[in-house]
Design a protein around this motif. Structure first.
Motif, mmCIF file in Angstrom:
data_model
loop_
_atom_site.group_PDB
_atom_site.id
_atom_site.type_symbol
_atom_site.label_atom_id
_atom_site.label_comp_id
_atom_site.label_asym_id
_atom_site.label_seq_id
_atom_site.Cartn_x
_atom_site.Cartn_y
_atom_site.Cartn_z
ATOM 1 N N ALA A 16 0.792 -1.262 -0.148
ATOM 2 C CA ALA A 16 -0.006 -0.047 0.083
ATOM 3 C C ALA A 16 0.778 1.397 0.038
ATOM 4 O O ALA A 16 0.447 2.250 -0.410
ATOM 5 C CB ALA A 16 -0.872 0.027 1.301
ATOM 6 N N LYS A 17 2.131 1.140 0.317
ATOM 7 C CA LYS A 17 3.097 2.362 0.347
ATOM 8 C C LYS A 17 3.656 2.512 -0.993
ATOM 9 O O LYS A 17 4.328 3.620 -1.087
ATOM 10 C CB LYS A 17 4.077 2.012 1.363
ATOM 11 C CG LYS A 17 3.505 2.029 2.952
ATOM 12 C CD LYS A 17 4.604 1.637 3.820
ATOM 13 C CE LYS A 17 4.022 1.684 5.306
ATOM 14 N NZ LYS A 17 5.125 1.121 6.248
ATOM 15 N N ASP A 18 3.409 1.713 -1.988
ATOM 16 C CA ASP A 18 4.128 2.159 -3.064
ATOM 17 C C ASP A 18 3.202 1.527 -4.364
ATOM 18 O O ASP A 18 3.094 0.184 -4.748
ATOM 19 C CB ASP A 18 5.454 1.130 -3.262
ATOM 20 C CG ASP A 18 6.510 1.511 -4.388
ATOM 21 O OD1 ASP A 18 5.966 2.169 -5.277
ATOM 22 O OD2 ASP A 18 7.722 1.099 -4.113
ATOM 23 N N VAL A 19 2.916 2.478 -4.976
ATOM 24 C CA VAL A 19 1.630 2.287 -6.052
ATOM 25 C C VAL A 19 2.295 1.579 -7.373
ATOM 26 O O VAL A 19 1.811 1.154 -8.117
ATOM 27 C CB VAL A 19 1.240 3.494 -6.522
ATOM 28 C CG1 VAL A 19 2.141 4.404 -7.304
ATOM 29 C CG2 VAL A 19 -0.112 3.355 -7.212
ATOM 30 N N GLN A 20 3.799 2.083 -7.403
ATOM 31 C CA GLN A 20 4.542 1.234 -8.693
ATOM 32 C C GLN A 20 4.823 -0.179 -8.451
ATOM 33 O O GLN A 20 5.232 -0.705 -9.331
ATOM 34 C CB GLN A 20 5.869 2.143 -8.705
ATOM 35 C CG GLN A 20 5.864 3.532 -8.994
ATOM 36 C CD GLN A 20 4.946 3.899 -10.342
ATOM 37 O OE1 GLN A 20 5.213 3.233 -11.212
ATOM 38 N NE2 GLN A 20 4.270 4.926 -10.040
ATOM 39 N N GLY A 21 4.631 -0.812 -7.025
ATOM 40 C CA GLY A 21 4.786 -2.140 -6.935
ATOM 41 C C GLY A 21 6.174 -2.292 -6.224
ATOM 42 O O GLY A 21 7.085 -1.580 -6.294
ATOM 43 N N VAL A 22 6.128 -3.623 -5.827
ATOM 44 C CA VAL A 22 7.448 -4.077 -4.926
ATOM 45 C C VAL A 22 7.938 -5.231 -5.505
ATOM 46 O O VAL A 22 6.844 -6.157 -5.876
ATOM 47 C CB VAL A 22 7.229 -3.970 -3.598
ATOM 48 C CG1 VAL A 22 8.237 -4.230 -2.815
ATOM 49 C CG2 VAL A 22 6.561 -2.669 -3.073
ATOM 50 N N GLN A 23 9.239 -5.501 -5.600
ATOM 51 C CA GLN A 23 9.671 -7.018 -5.910
ATOM 52 C C GLN A 23 9.502 -7.912 -4.954
ATOM 53 O O GLN A 23 9.575 -7.448 -3.664
ATOM 54 C CB GLN A 23 10.947 -6.762 -6.491
ATOM 55 C CG GLN A 23 11.470 -6.027 -7.541
ATOM 56 C CD GLN A 23 12.780 -5.733 -8.103
ATOM 57 O OE1 GLN A 23 13.642 -6.171 -7.302
ATOM 58 N NE2 GLN A 23 13.112 -5.393 -9.185
ATOM 59 N N LEU A 24 9.403 -8.983 -5.303
ATOM 60 C CA LEU A 24 9.109 -10.204 -4.121
ATOM 61 C C LEU A 24 10.531 -10.016 -3.123
ATOM 62 O O LEU A 24 10.599 -10.249 -2.103
ATOM 63 C CB LEU A 24 9.121 -11.465 -4.858
ATOM 64 C CG LEU A 24 9.079 -12.590 -3.917
ATOM 65 C CD1 LEU A 24 8.182 -13.842 -4.578
ATOM 66 C CD2 LEU A 24 10.179 -13.393 -3.359
ATOM 67 N N ALA A 25 11.725 -10.079 -3.641
ATOM 68 C CA ALA A 25 12.918 -10.155 -2.913
ATOM 69 C C ALA A 25 12.901 -8.946 -1.874
ATOM 70 O O ALA A 25 13.403 -9.081 -0.899
ATOM 71 C CB ALA A 25 14.128 -9.872 -3.799
ATOM 72 N N THR A 26 12.437 -7.813 -2.358
ATOM 73 C CA THR A 26 12.295 -6.462 -1.591
ATOM 74 C C THR A 26 11.453 -6.930 -0.287
ATOM 75 O O THR A 26 11.702 -6.511 0.819
ATOM 76 C CB THR A 26 11.929 -5.236 -2.437
ATOM 77 O OG1 THR A 26 12.941 -5.076 -3.266
ATOM 78 C CG2 THR A 26 12.034 -3.980 -1.725
ATOM 79 N N LEU A 27 10.229 -7.385 -0.658
ATOM 80 C CA LEU A 27 9.190 -7.510 0.367
ATOM 81 C C LEU A 27 9.917 -8.748 1.358
ATOM 82 O O LEU A 27 9.537 -8.349 2.482
ATOM 83 C CB LEU A 27 7.878 -8.295 -0.333
ATOM 84 C CG LEU A 27 6.932 -7.649 -0.971
ATOM 85 C CD1 LEU A 27 6.028 -8.187 -1.904
ATOM 86 C CD2 LEU A 27 6.418 -6.398 -0.160
#
Length: 263
Positions: A16-27
């Motif tokens: 919810a903090k990043d509308v551009q999306g987040v990589q699995l590794a980053t999560l």
């Protein structure tokens, strides 16, 4: 809370903090979870329609399903329909941004607004986010209606707004924050200048139906070059009257009425 539930909510909150999306590794790295576990949870969220993968980079992004749930809930609660005319009148009279925040247990979330600034500098913050309690006028005025111990507990849980991340005047210690709360408690409204965002001023009043507890806050905010502390104090009577109007009409909202109906 179960481990799976806690991890799932952690993923949703991070996305919810990043509308551009987040990589699995980053999560996985940010949540300190194994990548395999994050992948399984993401698959489940995708199957349920809460998450999707972007075609460009394969990052994971939220769908609008959560937003729809929240909006439907607010619509059913009657909060927005009840308050919007009052917000619009106040925004028209003060010529600045007016927002409504709703108290939900231990946090304060913005749910509705009316922009009264028609030209020049405008303050247009994000909606649907939680207010930073220690360094916003909205957070401070809510905390001022609680005991000091309860206020400190809530701020300790959320964390202080550091000056380098927020405004240069943000309180960074319990002593400084409690001083601001005592001023707000005495005058019935809070004023902040350059605390949440440098160059932004605000004043907030609590919404207290039946005198039993604060269910929300009403805030006027805008550029500090226009909204000096003197001007904010001049707007206080209209702000307090509007907050009282919402409090008096709150019985029409199931959300407000459920928690604070008179005995």
């Amino acid at each position: 809370m179960s481990g799976v539930m806690e991890r799932t909510l952690g993923i949703l909150e991070r996305l919810a903090k990043d509308v551009q999306g987040v990589q699995l590794a980053t999560l996985a790295d940010e949540l300190s979870l194994p990548r395999s576990a994050v992948h399984r949870l993401l698959l489940g969220l995708t199957e349920q329609g809460y998450v999707r993968q972007s075609r460009e980079r394969g990052d994971y992004v939220l769908t609008t399903k959560l937003v729809s749930l929240g909006l439907n809930y607010l619509k059913s609660s009657g909060v927005v329909d009840l308050c919007q005319p009052i917000l619009d009148r106040l925004a028209e009279s003060c010529g600045e941004l007016v927002r409504l925040g709703v108290v939900d247990v231990d946090h304060l979330t913005w749910v509705s607004l009316s922009q009264g600034a028609r030209a020049g500098l405008r303050y247009d913050p994000d909606q649907g986010i939680d207010a930073k309690l220690s360094c916003t006028s909205s957070g401070q005025v809510w905390l001022s209606t609680l005991s000091e111990d309860d206020a400190l507990t809530l701020v300790s849980k959320q964390g202080f707004g550091k000056a380098r991340e927020y405004g240069p005047n943000a309180p960074t210690s319990p002593t400084a924050m409690l001083k601001a709360l005592r001023v707000a408690r005495k005058q019935g409204f809070a004023i902040t200048v350059d605390t949440y965002v440098q160059g932004i001023s605000a004043t907030s009043a609590p919404i207290v139906p039946y005198g039993k507890g604060t269910v929300g806050v009403l805030t006027i905010s805008g550029p500090s070059v226009r909204l000096t502390e003197t001007k904010l104090r001049g707007l206080a009577p209209d702000l307090l009257n509007a907050a009282a109007d919402i409090a008096n009409a709150s019985g029409a909202s199931p959300l407000f009425n459920r928690a604070f109906a008179p005995d």
